[in-house]
Design an enzyme around this catalytic site. Structure first.
Site, PDB file in Angstrom:
ATOM      1  N   ASP A   8       0.857  -1.187   0.000  1.00 26.96           N
ATOM      2  CA  ASP A   8       0.000   0.000   0.000  1.00 26.96           C
ATOM      3  C   ASP A   8       0.891   1.234   0.000  1.00 26.96           C
ATOM      4  OD1 ASP A   8      -2.065  -1.762   0.155  1.00 26.96           O
ATOM      5  OD2 ASP A   8      -2.756  -1.153   2.147  1.00 26.96           O
ATOM      6  N   ASP A 130     -14.857  -4.385  -1.079  1.00 24.72           N
ATOM      7  CA  ASP A 130     -14.411  -4.244   0.308  1.00 24.72           C
ATOM      8  C   ASP A 130     -15.655  -4.077   1.169  1.00 24.72           C
ATOM      9  OD1 ASP A 130     -11.923  -4.198  -0.882  1.00 24.72           O
ATOM     10  OD2 ASP A 130     -11.789  -2.012  -0.858  1.00 24.72           O
TER      11      ASP A 130
END
Length: 256
Positions: A8, A130
């Site tokens: 990330d 998500d």
């Protein structure tokens, strides 16, 4: 079961969040390329990279950093975070990215997914869902979609999507195990190939996850557990006296 390390990127650095909370951010390396090389040296067969800045803004903030990673490594790279236009997808795929993950746009602009499927094969375009308590969250997990996760998956399936990256937000970055029941429920109802994400903490979690293969779960993205060296075999990959060498070590993994 394909195991995919996650990177990330926020403000140009390699970070990890807890449950997607930007206020709970830990920086692991200043240079994400170094992290990518480490994972490749540890024999990763694919990388999952998320541009967290893009997830919030919709702008390809870390494009050049990602381009350097793609150019440096000899394995496929999967990209997600703020990809909301055909132009963004084209730029990534032209760069050499293996496949792109469409997240928020699958909810806010589903027609985009349909257009993408006309231009590229399903192997290049996947959708990221998500979910928190079965409800997809969008825009960096800051807003609710107002539908069930499997409903979104079925809509995407009708458009030609073949794979979903499924994240149980409640488990992501918590180091408390992955959402077995939520992932199983989703995979059963979606009837698609599923890459699980969020919460895998140790080898026992991987063994449980492997039991979901009959439902289409064939791969897993692992983030924080790798960064915290939760897998015993990782100790064999590091040289604790000198630190890991990014140019050469005992691994046979190649860079370009």
């Amino acid at each position: 079961m394909l195991i995919i390390p996650a990177i990330d990127i926020k403000d140009g650095k390699c970070v990890r969040l807890t449950r997607g909370d930007f206020s709970q951010q830990k920086i692991y390396l200043d240079n994400p390329l170094d992290m990518a090389i480490i994972w490749r040296k540890q024999n990763a067969k694919m990388l999952h990279i998320v541009d967290l800045d893009a997830a919030l803004t919709g702008e390809m903030v870390n494009f050049d950093i990602i381009a350097n990673i793609v150019a440096e490594l000899d394995i496929p790279v999967q990209i997600g975070g703020g990809i909301r236009s055909i132009d963004a997808v084209k730029r990534y795929l032209d760069m050499g990215v293996g496949r792109v993950v469409i997240g928020s746009a699958a909810v806010t602009d589903p027609e985009l997914v349909g257009e993408l499927m006309k231009h590229w094969p399903a192997s290049k375009i996947v959708v990221g869902i998500d979910a928190e308590n079965g409800v997809p969250k969008i825009k960096g997990w800051t807003e609710s979609s107002g539908m069930q996760d499997y409903e979104l998956a079925l809509r995407m399936k009708d458009m030609g999507v073949e794979r979903i990256v499924y994240t149980d937000i409640s488990r992501d970055g918590m180091m408390q195990g992955f959402g077995y029941e939520s992932t199983k429920r989703f995979a059963q109802k979606a009837g698609l190939k599923v890459t699980a994400s969020g919460g895998v903490t140790n080898s026992e979690d991987l063994q449980r996850l492997a039991t979901l293969r009959p439902y289409g779960v064939d791969s897993v993205i692992i983030g924080k557990a790798f960064y915290e060296c939760n897998f015993p075999c990782q100790e064999l990959w590091y040289n604790f006296e000198k630190g890991i060498c990014l140019d050469q070590n005992f691994s046979t993994a190649r860079r370009k």
